[in-house]
Design a protein around this motif. Structure first.
Motif, PDB file in Angstrom:
ATOM      1  N   HIS A   7     -29.269 -60.218   3.607  1.00 37.37           N
ATOM      2  CA  HIS A   7     -28.266 -59.254   4.084  1.00 37.37           C
ATOM      3  C   HIS A   7     -26.908 -59.961   4.223  1.00 37.37           C
ATOM      4  O   HIS A   7     -26.435 -60.200   5.342  1.00 37.37           O
ATOM      5  N   PRO A   8     -26.271 -60.308   3.110  1.00 33.34           N
ATOM      6  CA  PRO A   8     -25.026 -61.089   3.159  1.00 33.34           C
ATOM      7  C   PRO A   8     -23.874 -60.377   3.874  1.00 33.34           C
ATOM      8  O   PRO A   8     -23.008 -61.034   4.454  1.00 33.34           O
ATOM      9  N   LYS A   9     -23.861 -59.057   3.869  1.00 28.20           N
ATOM     10  CA  LYS A   9     -22.744 -58.330   4.491  1.00 28.20           C
ATOM     11  C   LYS A   9     -22.809 -58.354   6.019  1.00 28.20           C
ATOM     12  O   LYS A   9     -21.826 -58.021   6.683  1.00 28.20           O
ATOM     13  N   ARG A  10     -23.949 -58.719   6.556  1.00 28.38           N
ATOM     14  CA  ARG A  10     -24.110 -58.699   8.009  1.00 28.38           C
ATOM     15  C   ARG A  10     -23.835 -60.065   8.656  1.00 28.38           C
ATOM     16  O   ARG A  10     -24.038 -60.217   9.863  1.00 28.38           O
ATOM     17  N   ARG A  11     -23.418 -61.042   7.863  1.00 30.03           N
ATOM     18  CA  ARG A  11     -23.194 -62.389   8.404  1.00 30.03           C
ATOM     19  C   ARG A  11     -22.249 -62.406   9.593  1.00 30.03           C
ATOM     20  O   ARG A  11     -22.578 -62.962  10.654  1.00 30.03           O
ATOM     21  N   PRO A  12     -21.021 -61.827   9.479  1.00 27.47           N
ATOM     22  CA  PRO A  12     -20.093 -61.912  10.612  1.00 27.47           C
ATOM     23  C   PRO A  12     -20.628 -61.266  11.885  1.00 27.47           C
ATOM     24  O   PRO A  12     -20.461 -61.810  12.977  1.00 27.47           O
ATOM     25  N   VAL A  13     -21.283 -60.109  11.737  1.00 24.79           N
ATOM     26  CA  VAL A  13     -21.800 -59.398  12.910  1.00 24.79           C
ATOM     27  C   VAL A  13     -22.894 -60.211  13.588  1.00 24.79           C
ATOM     28  O   VAL A  13     -22.942 -60.321  14.828  1.00 24.79           O
ATOM     29  N   ILE A  14     -23.775 -60.803  12.768  1.00 28.25           N
ATOM     30  CA  ILE A  14     -24.886 -61.590  13.323  1.00 28.25           C
ATOM     31  C   ILE A  14     -24.353 -62.821  14.054  1.00 28.25           C
ATOM     32  O   ILE A  14     -24.765 -63.122  15.187  1.00 28.25           O
ATOM     33  N   LEU A  15     -23.429 -63.551  13.427  1.00 29.43           N
ATOM     34  CA  LEU A  15     -22.872 -64.749  14.057  1.00 29.43           C
ATOM     35  C   LEU A  15     -22.113 -64.408  15.334  1.00 29.43           C
ATOM     36  O   LEU A  15     -22.206 -65.122  16.336  1.00 29.43           O
ATOM     37  N   LEU A  16     -21.373 -63.318  15.309  1.00 32.83           N
ATOM     38  CA  LEU A  16     -20.641 -62.893  16.505  1.00 32.83           C
ATOM     39  C   LEU A  16     -21.612 -62.517  17.616  1.00 32.83           C
ATOM     40  O   LEU A  16     -21.394 -62.864  18.788  1.00 32.83           O
ATOM     41  N   TRP A  64     -23.033 -65.638  19.132  1.00 33.05           N
ATOM     42  CA  TRP A  64     -22.040 -66.320  19.969  1.00 33.05           C
ATOM     43  C   TRP A  64     -21.850 -65.607  21.301  1.00 33.05           C
ATOM     44  O   TRP A  64     -21.766 -66.251  22.353  1.00 33.05           O
ATOM     45  N   VAL A  65     -21.811 -64.272  21.295  1.00 34.95           N
ATOM     46  CA  VAL A  65     -21.670 -63.512  22.542  1.00 34.95           C
ATOM     47  C   VAL A  65     -22.871 -63.766  23.452  1.00 34.95           C
ATOM     48  O   VAL A  65     -22.727 -63.952  24.675  1.00 34.95           O
ATOM     49  N   PHE A  66     -24.058 -63.822  22.856  1.00 32.04           N
ATOM     50  CA  PHE A  66     -25.263 -64.138  23.634  1.00 32.04           C
ATOM     51  C   PHE A  66     -25.128 -65.514  24.285  1.00 32.04           C
ATOM     52  O   PHE A  66     -25.480 -65.694  25.464  1.00 32.04           O
ATOM     53  N   HIS A  67     -24.621 -66.493  23.540  1.00 28.90           N
ATOM     54  CA  HIS A  67     -24.421 -67.847  24.079  1.00 28.90           C
ATOM     55  C   HIS A  67     -23.472 -67.833  25.273  1.00 28.90           C
ATOM     56  O   HIS A  67     -23.758 -68.434  26.318  1.00 28.90           O
ATOM     57  N   VAL A  68     -22.345 -67.133  25.141  1.00 27.50           N
ATOM     58  CA  VAL A  68     -21.342 -67.110  26.217  1.00 27.50           C
ATOM     59  C   VAL A  68     -21.910 -66.450  27.472  1.00 27.50           C
ATOM     60  O   VAL A  68     -21.769 -66.972  28.587  1.00 27.50           O
ATOM     61  N   VAL A  69     -22.562 -65.308  27.302  1.00 30.97           N
ATOM     62  CA  VAL A  69     -23.113 -64.581  28.450  1.00 30.97           C
ATOM     63  C   VAL A  69     -24.199 -65.408  29.139  1.00 30.97           C
ATOM     64  O   VAL A  69     -24.225 -65.535  30.371  1.00 30.97           O
ATOM     65  N   ASP A  70     -25.100 -65.975  28.338  1.00 32.20           N
ATOM     66  CA  ASP A  70     -26.191 -66.779  28.893  1.00 32.20           C
ATOM     67  C   ASP A  70     -25.637 -67.998  29.642  1.00 32.20           C
ATOM     68  O   ASP A  70     -26.075 -68.306  30.759  1.00 32.20           O
ATOM     69  N   THR A  71     -24.681 -68.688  29.031  1.00 35.19           N
ATOM     70  CA  THR A  71     -24.097 -69.872  29.665  1.00 35.19           C
ATOM     71  C   THR A  71     -23.347 -69.496  30.938  1.00 35.19           C
ATOM     72  O   THR A  71     -23.390 -70.228  31.936  1.00 35.19           O
ATOM     73  N   PHE A  72     -22.673 -68.360  30.910  1.00 36.79           N
ATOM     74  CA  PHE A  72     -21.914 -67.910  32.081  1.00 36.79           C
ATOM     75  C   PHE A  72     -22.835 -67.732  33.284  1.00 36.79           C
ATOM     76  O   PHE A  72     -22.559 -68.244  34.378  1.00 36.79           O
ATOM     77  N   PHE A  73     -23.946 -67.037  33.096  1.00 33.43           N
ATOM     78  CA  PHE A  73     -24.841 -66.785  34.229  1.00 33.43           C
ATOM     79  C   PHE A  73     -25.581 -68.053  34.671  1.00 33.43           C
ATOM     80  O   PHE A  73     -25.877 -68.213  35.861  1.00 33.43           O
ATOM     81  N   LYS A  74     -25.858 -68.941  33.735  1.00 34.38           N
ATOM     82  CA  LYS A  74     -26.477 -70.214  34.127  1.00 34.38           C
ATOM     83  C   LYS A  74     -25.502 -71.069  34.923  1.00 34.38           C
ATOM     84  O   LYS A  74     -25.879 -71.751  35.879  1.00 34.38           O
ATOM     85  N   ALA A 132     -29.860 -72.215  24.309  1.00 28.41           N
ATOM     86  CA  ALA A 132     -28.821 -71.191  24.157  1.00 28.41           C
ATOM     87  C   ALA A 132     -27.435 -71.742  24.467  1.00 28.41           C
ATOM     88  O   ALA A 132     -26.441 -71.281  23.898  1.00 28.41           O
ATOM     89  N   THR A 133     -27.371 -72.730  25.349  1.00 32.62           N
ATOM     90  CA  THR A 133     -26.076 -73.289  25.734  1.00 32.62           C
ATOM     91  C   THR A 133     -25.408 -74.014  24.578  1.00 32.62           C
ATOM     92  O   THR A 133     -24.178 -74.104  24.514  1.00 32.62           O
ATOM     93  N   ASN A 134     -26.190 -74.529  23.645  1.00 33.64           N
ATOM     94  CA  ASN A 134     -25.652 -75.340  22.552  1.00 33.64           C
ATOM     95  C   ASN A 134     -25.598 -74.596  21.219  1.00 33.64           C
ATOM     96  O   ASN A 134     -25.436 -75.214  20.165  1.00 33.64           O
ATOM     97  N   ILE A 135     -25.729 -73.283  21.253  1.00 35.90           N
ATOM     98  CA  ILE A 135     -25.743 -72.472  20.034  1.00 35.90           C
ATOM     99  C   ILE A 135     -24.483 -72.610  19.173  1.00 35.90           C
ATOM    100  O   ILE A 135     -24.567 -72.497  17.940  1.00 35.90           O
ATOM    101  N   PRO A 136     -23.275 -72.852  19.742  1.00 37.70           N
ATOM    102  CA  PRO A 136     -22.097 -72.984  18.868  1.00 37.70           C
ATOM    103  C   PRO A 136     -22.255 -74.008  17.754  1.00 37.70           C
ATOM    104  O   PRO A 136     -21.639 -73.868  16.698  1.00 37.70           O
ATOM    105  N   ALA A 137     -23.086 -75.039  17.978  1.00 40.22           N
ATOM    106  CA  ALA A 137     -23.310 -76.029  16.919  1.00 40.22           C
ATOM    107  C   ALA A 137     -23.975 -75.398  15.704  1.00 40.22           C
ATOM    108  O   ALA A 137     -23.684 -75.760  14.562  1.00 40.22           O
ATOM    109  N   ILE A 138     -24.901 -74.441  15.936  1.00 38.19           N
ATOM    110  CA  ILE A 138     -25.549 -73.747  14.822  1.00 38.19           C
ATOM    111  C   ILE A 138     -24.523 -72.902  14.070  1.00 38.19           C
ATOM    112  O   ILE A 138     -24.437 -72.941  12.837  1.00 38.19           O
ATOM    113  N   ILE A 139     -23.738 -72.146  14.811  1.00 39.57           N
ATOM    114  CA  ILE A 139     -22.762 -71.259  14.192  1.00 39.57           C
ATOM    115  C   ILE A 139     -21.761 -72.060  13.355  1.00 39.57           C
ATOM    116  O   ILE A 139     -21.501 -71.750  12.189  1.00 39.57           O
TER     117      ILE A 139
END
Length: 637
Positions: free
Chosen positions: A396-405, A408-418, A451-458
Motif C-alpha cells: 500500500h505505497p499511497k498510505r506511507r505518510p498516513v501510517i508514519l504520521l 509518530w503521534v502514537f509515540h508522542v502521546v505514549d511518551t507524554f503520559f509516561k 514506543a519511546t524510541n519509535i522516531p528512530a524507526i520512522i
C-alpha cells in the motif's frame, strides 16, 4: 529575571558553594570505608567480613554534638551524600570477635543489634551511635559453588575454542596463502573453514569498497565506533559513581557544578537513537535492494530476515551472558564482589531467558540480566517492526505518510503520559550511588521503552528509502544547500543533546517544558542525525566524514558489537575487586575512560573471531545453500 537565572546556572558550572567548611567536613565520619578484606580472610575458619549500611543518631537528641549538627545539615542537602548513613565493610573477626559467626550469617536480629552496639563504640568520642540497617556477611567459602550449568557452559565454550584452533591449523596447512580452495568444495571443509581465525582475521581487517553503495555508506562504521566509545565513557562515569568513594567531596562538587546535567540530561535520552537509526536505515535499503523488480514481497522474506537478524545477534550475546551466569563469579572475591558480580549472576540465572527472546527491555531495569542489553533487545524489536512496516508499504505505497504520521503521534502521546508519571529531580551523589531509587528507575524504564524510541524507526525508514532512491543522484550541489545542511544538522543533533538539557536545568520547575522536550527530542535528533549521515553519503562532511571513514576506525567499527557487549562486565569486574574506596579526580576519570575503551575493543577481537564471525559465516553459507536449492527447484518447475 531570566538573565539572572542563566548567569546563576553558568556560575555553578565553575564554582561550588559549600554548606559546611572544610574543618566541619573533616569532623564527620567517613561515608565509605572498607576494612582490609584479605587480612580478614587470614583468620581462617573464623573469618567473617560484613558489608553494612549504618544509620547514625545523636546519643542525646536534646544535647546533640557539633559533629552531629554538621552531619544533619549536610545530609539534608541534595548535592551531598547521606553522611548520616555510612556504607562500611568491617572485619567482624577482628573488630567484634565475640559475636557468633553463624548467628550473623543467619541474620539473627539479636546479634545484629549486638554488632551495632560494638561498632557504635567507634563513634563514642563524637557523641554519636548507630544501628545497622542492612547487612551482608561472607566467609572464606564461596557463595557460588561450581554446578552443572557451569560445566555445561564451560564445555561448550572450550569446544568452540578447540574448534577454532583446529580449523585455523587445518586452514593454514591446506591453504597458507588462501590460494587453494579445494578443501572448501565439500560441506565439511566449508563448515570447518568458517571457524578459521586466519580467514576471519583477513575478513575483519580487509576493507573492500568497490561497491559504490558500500563506499557511500562507509561512514556508518565510524559513526558506530564513536558512538560506542561515547557509551563506554558514559558507563565509566556511572560505575565510578556507584561504588564507594574515598573522596566523596569530589563527587559532591562535581554534581553541584551541574556538569553531568549540562551535558547529560539531554543526551542520555536521545543519543542511542543513532544506533537504531543506522540499523533501520541499512535494513530499509537492503529491503528495497533485495526486492527490485518484484511486484509482491513474499512474507517468507520477512521471516527469513527476522531469523537472519536473530542468528546474527544471538551467538555473541549468548557467549557474554552465559559466562556472566556461570564462570564470572569464580574469577575472584572481595568486599564488593557479591554485591556487584553476585547480583548480576543471580539476575542472569533467574532472567536469562528473556535475553534470548529479545524482550528484556520490557522488564523493570533492576530485574534485567545485563541491563545494557535493553539496546540489543530493542534493536531486534525494531527490526521486526520495520520489516512489517516496509512489507505493508510495498502493498500500500499511497498510505506511507498516513501510517508514519500515525506511528509518530502514537509515540508522542505514549511518551507524554509516561513522562507525566516521572517526578523530575536533579541527579545527586546519593542517587548515583544508590541506583535503585524510584526516580532513577522511572527514568531508566522510560529510556528503554520501545514506543519511546519509535522516531528512530520512522527516520531510518525514510532515510533508507531516500538513499536507495537517490543513491546515484547528487542533490547537495550548491554551496547554499551545503551551508543550510550544516546549520540544520548541527542545530538539531547538538541542539537536542546540550542546549535543552541546560535550559531544563535552569527551569526544571517548568514541568511542561521538560515533558515537551522528552516527547519531541528523539524526533528532532533522529531526523537531524539522519540528515547529517545522508549528507555524508552525498560527499559532504569535511573532517568529520574523514574521521568516520578513516581505515582503522572503519575496522574498529566492526568490533563495536563485541565491545558494547563486553564493556559493562569489564567495568563490573574492576569495581568488584576493589579493596579500598575508589579515589576519583578529573585526570583519573579520563585515564579510566581510555582504559575501558581500550580493553573493550581488545577483548572484542577474540570474541569476534571466536564466537561472532564463525557463526555468521555458517549462517551465510546455509542461506546461500538454501538459495541454490530454491533456484534449482524453480528451474526444474
Amino acid at each position: 529575571m531570566w538573565m539572572q537565572k542563566y548567569w546563576r546556572a553558568f556560575s555553578l558550572l565553575f564554582t561550588k558553594i559549600w554548606v559546611v567548611t572544610e574543618t566541619e567536613y573533616a569532623s564527620m565520619p567517613e561515608v565509605f570505608h572498607l576494612d582490609d578484606y584479605d587480612r580478614c580472610m587470614l583468620h581462617g575458619p573464623d573469618a567473617l567480613y560484613c558489608s553494612i549500611s549504618f544509620q547514625l543518631y545523636p546519643k542525646t537528641a536534646e544535647n546533640a554534638s557539633d559533629t552531629w549538627k554538621v552531619i544533619e545539615k549536610v545530609s539534608n542537602t541534595q548535592s551531598y551524600y547521606r553522611h548520616d548513613l555510612l556504607r562500611h565493610g568491617i572485619c567482624v573477626s577482628q573488630r567484634c570477635p565475640n559475636i557468633p559467626k553463624l548467628e550473623l550469617l543467619n541474620n539473627n536480629v539479636h546479634y545484629i543489634k549486638e554488632l551495632s552496639d560494638c561498632y557504635s563504640t567507634k563513634f563514642e568520642r563524637l557523641s554519636i551511635e548507630g544501628r545497622i540497617r542492612t547487612i551482608h556477611c561472607q566467609t572464606r567459602d564461596s557463595l557460588y559453588p561450581v554446578d552443572f550449568y557451569d560445566y555445561i557452559v564451560g564445555i561448550i565454550l572450550l569446544t568452540i575454542i578447540v574448534l577454532v584452533i583446529t580449523a585455523s591449523l587445518y586452514d593454514a596447512y591446506h591453504s597458507p596463502n588462501f590460494s587453494n580452495e579445494n578443501f572448501r568444495t565439500r560441506k565439511f571443509g566449508i563448515f570447518l573453514s568458517s571457524f578459521s581465525i586466519i580467514r576471519n582475521w583477513k575478513k575483519l581487517t580487509t576493507i573492500n569498497l568497490n561497491n559504490p553503495d558500500a563506499k557511500a555508506l562507509s561512514s556508518l562504521q565510524g559513526i558506530r565506533f564513536y558512538n560506542v566509545v561515547g557509551v563506554i565513557i558514559a558507563h565509566t562515569f556511572t560505575i565510578n559513581m556507584a561504588v564507594p568513594i574515598l573522596n566523596p567531596r569530589y563527587m559532591e562538587s562535581l554534581r553541584d557544578r551541574k556538569i553531568d546535567q549540562f551535558w547529560g540530561l539531554g543526551s542520555r535520552y536521545v543519543t542511542m537513537q543513532t544506533f537504531f537509526l543506522m540499523s533501520i536505515w541499512l535494513l530499509t535499503y537492503k529491503f528495497y535492494k533485495d526486492n527490485e523488480g518484484t511486484k509482491e514481497v513474499p512474507f517468507r522474506y520477512i521471516i527469513q530476515k527476522i531469523t537472519s537478524r536473530y542468528l546474527r545477534l544471538t551467538p555473541l550475546m549468548a557467549t557474554t551472558i552465559l559466562f556472566a551466569a556461570t564462570w564470572m563469579p569464580h574469577i575472584s572475591k572481595g568486599p564488593l564482589w557479591n554485591s556487584i558480580i553476585g547480583t548480576e549472576y543471580n539476575l542472569c540465572r533467574s532472567n536469562l531467558w528473556n535475553n534470548f527472546l529479545f524482550i528484556s527491555n520490557i522488564f523493570p531495569f533492576h530485574e534485567m540480566c545485563a541491563n545494557h542489553l535493553w539496546h540489543i533487545a530493542m534493536d531486534m524489536q525494531f527490526c521486526v517492526l520495520a520489516l512489517i512496516i516496509l512489507w505493508f508499504f510495498w502493498k500500500h505505497p499511497k498510505r506511507r505518510p498516513v501510517i508514519l504520521l500515525g506511528i509518530w503521534v502514537f509515540h508522542v502521546v505514549d511518551t507524554f503520559f509516561k513522562t507525566l508519571k516521572i517526578e523530575f529531580k536533579e541527579v545527586d551523589p546519593e542517587s548515583s550511588y544508590n541506583t535503585t531509587l524510584v526516580n532513577m528507575e522511572d527514568n531508566l524504564n522510560l529510556i528503554k521503552a520501545t514506543a519511546t524510541n519509535i522516531p528512530a524507526i520512522i527516520a531510518g525508514v525514510i532515510y533508507g528509502r531516500l538513499f536507495y532512491k537517490y543513491k546515484n543522484t547528487k542533490l547537495l550541489t550548491k554551496k547554499t544547500h551545503v551551508i543550510i545542511w550544516w546549520v540544520l544538522t548541527l542545530t538539531t543533533s547538538l541542539g537536542t543533546t546540550v542546549l535543552p538539557g541546560f535550559i531544563i536545568n535552569v527551569f526544571h520547575e517548568n514541568y511542561i517544558l521538560y515533558t515537551l522536550y522528552i516527547c519531541l527530542s528523539r524526533t528532532v535528533f533522529s531526523f537531524g542525525t539522519g540528515l547529517f549521515v545522508w549528507g555524508m553519503t552525498q560527499g559532504h562532511g569535511g573532517i568529520i566524514k574523514k574521521a568516520c571513514e578513516w581505515p582503522p576506525v572503519y575496522i574498529l567499527g566492526r568490533l563495536t558489537y563485541g565491545a558494547y557487549l563486553i564493556h559493562p562486565f569489564i567495568q563490573r569486574l574492576k569495581a568488584g575487586i576493589l579493596r579500598t574506596p575508589n579515589f576519583l579526580n578529573d585526570y583519573l576519570l579520563i585515564f579510566e575512560c581510555l582504559g575501558y575503551v581500550t580493553w573493550s575493543f581488545l577483548l572484542s577481537i577474540p570474541l569476534t573471531l571466536f564466537f561472532e564471525m564463525p557463526f555468521e559465516e555458517i549462517k551465510n553459507n546455509t542461506y546461500n545453500a538454501m538459495k541454490k536449492i530454491q533456484k534449482n527447484r524453480q528451474r526444474n518447475d
